[in-house]
Design an enzyme around this catalytic site. Sequence first.
Site, PDB file in Angstrom:
ATOM      1  N   CYS A 176       0.867  -1.080   0.155  1.00  0.00           N
ATOM      2  CA  CYS A 176       0.217  -0.396  -0.413  1.00  0.00           C
ATOM      3  C   CYS A 176       1.311   1.142  -0.014  1.00  0.00           C
ATOM      4  O   CYS A 176       0.232   2.620  -0.170  1.00  0.00           O
ATOM      5  CB  CYS A 176      -0.875  -0.063   1.569  1.00  0.00           C
ATOM      6  SG  CYS A 176      -1.716  -0.949   0.974  1.00  0.00           S
ATOM      7  N   HIS A 221      12.138   0.552   6.083  1.00  0.00           N
ATOM      8  CA  HIS A 221      11.736  -0.035   6.001  1.00  0.00           C
ATOM      9  C   HIS A 221      11.922  -0.785   7.336  1.00  0.00           C
ATOM     10  O   HIS A 221      13.551  -1.297   7.467  1.00  0.00           O
ATOM     11  CB  HIS A 221      12.368  -0.340   4.645  1.00  0.00           C
ATOM     12  CG  HIS A 221      12.087  -1.866   3.360  1.00  0.00           C
ATOM     13  ND1 HIS A 221      11.683  -2.569   4.781  1.00  0.00           N
ATOM     14  CD2 HIS A 221      11.778  -1.722   2.683  1.00  0.00           C
ATOM     15  CE1 HIS A 221      11.302  -3.225   3.531  1.00  0.00           C
ATOM     16  NE2 HIS A 221      11.453  -3.250   2.260  1.00  0.00           N
ATOM     17  N   HIS A 228      -2.130  20.202   5.952  1.00  0.00           N
ATOM     18  CA  HIS A 228      -4.185  19.323   5.901  1.00  0.00           C
ATOM     19  C   HIS A 228      -2.866  17.564   5.983  1.00  0.00           C
ATOM     20  O   HIS A 228      -1.612  17.783   5.901  1.00  0.00           O
ATOM     21  CB  HIS A 228      -4.296  19.656   4.188  1.00  0.00           C
ATOM     22  CG  HIS A 228      -4.377  20.608   3.675  1.00  0.00           C
ATOM     23  ND1 HIS A 228      -5.977  20.450   4.006  1.00  0.00           N
ATOM     24  CD2 HIS A 228      -4.223  21.706   3.276  1.00  0.00           C
ATOM     25  CE1 HIS A 228      -6.383  22.366   4.229  1.00  0.00           C
ATOM     26  NE2 HIS A 228      -5.071  22.444   3.532  1.00  0.00           N
ATOM     27  N   HIS A 241      -3.244   7.297   4.798  1.00  0.00           N
ATOM     28  CA  HIS A 241      -4.223   6.601   4.186  1.00  0.00           C
ATOM     29  C   HIS A 241      -4.740   5.549   4.725  1.00  0.00           C
ATOM     30  O   HIS A 241      -4.894   5.384   5.848  1.00  0.00           O
ATOM     31  CB  HIS A 241      -2.678   5.122   4.364  1.00  0.00           C
ATOM     32  CG  HIS A 241      -2.881   3.434   3.484  1.00  0.00           C
ATOM     33  ND1 HIS A 241      -3.268   3.485   2.391  1.00  0.00           N
ATOM     34  CD2 HIS A 241      -2.951   2.455   4.013  1.00  0.00           C
ATOM     35  CE1 HIS A 241      -3.939   1.941   2.510  1.00  0.00           C
ATOM     36  NE2 HIS A 241      -2.804   1.212   3.325  1.00  0.00           N
ATOM     37  N   HIS A 298     -14.690   5.441   3.243  1.00  0.00           N
ATOM     38  CA  HIS A 298     -16.192   4.989   3.377  1.00  0.00           C
ATOM     39  C   HIS A 298     -16.750   5.019   1.554  1.00  0.00           C
ATOM     40  O   HIS A 298     -17.796   3.581   1.549  1.00  0.00           O
ATOM     41  CB  HIS A 298     -17.534   5.920   4.121  1.00  0.00           C
ATOM     42  CG  HIS A 298     -18.744   5.382   3.626  1.00  0.00           C
ATOM     43  ND1 HIS A 298     -19.561   5.871   3.383  1.00  0.00           N
ATOM     44  CD2 HIS A 298     -19.479   4.733   4.418  1.00  0.00           C
ATOM     45  CE1 HIS A 298     -20.790   5.089   3.599  1.00  0.00           C
ATOM     46  NE2 HIS A 298     -20.767   5.043   4.644  1.00  0.00           N
ATOM     47  N   ASN A 308     -10.108   0.609   0.800  1.00  0.00           N
ATOM     48  CA  ASN A 308      -8.542   0.736   0.659  1.00  0.00           C
ATOM     49  C   ASN A 308      -8.362  -0.441  -0.269  1.00  0.00           C
ATOM     50  O   ASN A 308      -8.613  -0.866  -1.237  1.00  0.00           O
ATOM     51  CB  ASN A 308      -8.393  -0.340   1.875  1.00  0.00           C
ATOM     52  CG  ASN A 308      -6.937  -0.283   1.811  1.00  0.00           C
ATOM     53  OD1 ASN A 308      -5.621  -0.007   0.739  1.00  0.00           O
ATOM     54  ND2 ASN A 308      -5.909  -1.263   3.301  1.00  0.00           N
TER      55      ASN A 308
END
Length: 493
Positions: free
Chosen positions: A193, A272, A362, A366, A395, A399
């Site tokens: 992702c 990572h 802002h 994710h 919503h 995802n």
Amino acid sequence: MFLRPPSHVFPYIILPFHFPIKPKNSSTTNFEKRKHNRFAINHTLFLPLSRRYRDCYILDYECYKPTEDRRLSTKFSGEVIRRNKHLGLNEYKFLLKAIVSSGIGEETYAPKMVFEGREASPTLRDGLVEMDEFFDDSIDKLLTRTGIHPADIDVLVVNISMLATVPSLSSSIINRYKMREDVKVYNLTGMGCSASVVAVNIVQSILQTRRNTHAMIVTSESLSLGWYSGNDRSMILANCLFRSGGCATILTNKPSLKEKAMFKLKTLVRTHHGSRDESYDCCVQKEDEKGYIGFHLGKNLPKAATRAFVDNLKVMAPKILPIRELARFAALLGARKVRQKWSKAGGGGARPVINFKTGVDHFCLHTGGKAVIDAIAQNLDLSEHDVEPARMTLHRFGNTSASSLWYVLAYMEAKKRLKKGDKVFMISFGAGFKCNSCLWEVMRDLDGRNVWSEFIDKYPLKNLANPFLEKFGWLHNEDPDTFYVPDDYQIPD
């Protein structure tokens, strides 16, 4: 008239000033003096010119909205679940709890093969068709709106984690749009992702060494071959969260396009934790005991995500926050340690929280799930207004893996929140385990049309309750020994 430096001078332009300075009393040849003087002049005159081409701008982006015949309603979701004959009452209850608490609504999208009843036996063709539909819609729209011809694309980065083909998906795009022979191509798979920020980092690095360059990032996820048909709870969860989507983005470093650009990349940090076994194993594609392939989400995922998130912020915070905020936080942290040292009870009071809003306007988070958004909001002390874009995106679209960030960004734009000079902080998580983040500066007031435009007026929704609980709540009263769903059972509308 400002003259362009000759080609033999340009290498000096992009290098830091590391020329050794000898002491005054040391002997220096005339040749060394001339070399030093020439380097100093080139560095002073031409370095500003080179930096003009090292900026990374987003020219435009296009999020993908699948056709309405692929919308995954509550009723149809129930039918898909019933088709899985490996599920019993306990699995039904688990799925009901997961879906109700997921933050996902009834208007998300699934692959075409699910609607054809073939999710248990997908083919390679299903995955390719899923990607072709996205390419044809989003890339075409993006190229048309920007006026950039496919032959003008110098760099192509494609990141789709769950589908690796031969030829690659990047080659498919090159063939489809007849791009140039010398286009620089990067095809990313398995990055999860957080792949969008990885792709941006690749483009950023290239733009620092090539002038007047256009780059295209194509990000999506193939769900067709990743649909899980077993009954392992850690792998069923992925079917509840992931939905179809994608985004195509054009970036550039051309100074002449600065006024047309939407965003400018300020800084980017990648973290990572793949060297840690616990982090590596928390998100992994594997086979269950019966041989069904799926995506395992381990119980240690929240812990791994938190650790990666904290380590990422430690590096990012000094890059994006004002010195006064860093000094305030350090002072409070130091005072707390002193109180802990001298306090008989051993407590030093509440741990101070760094205020990211002093450097960020802002937050583009994710949409990994409601729990993910809640955790970030708590750690960064964000308001409901700050996390509204992420909640509404989860919503409405679910995802969508690496492309989720762009739907959140598009929500902010459609709501006309993004004004010139604003700073947007992107935060993403992905298998590995990774946490990647970056900061964008808004280059002009943004109020354009995008994937949200048709229905943005009804958002934010006041009620995000999932109708699954109302329609399938009766499962909680069932006895596992006598539970049976007849074949002619009609799922409520």
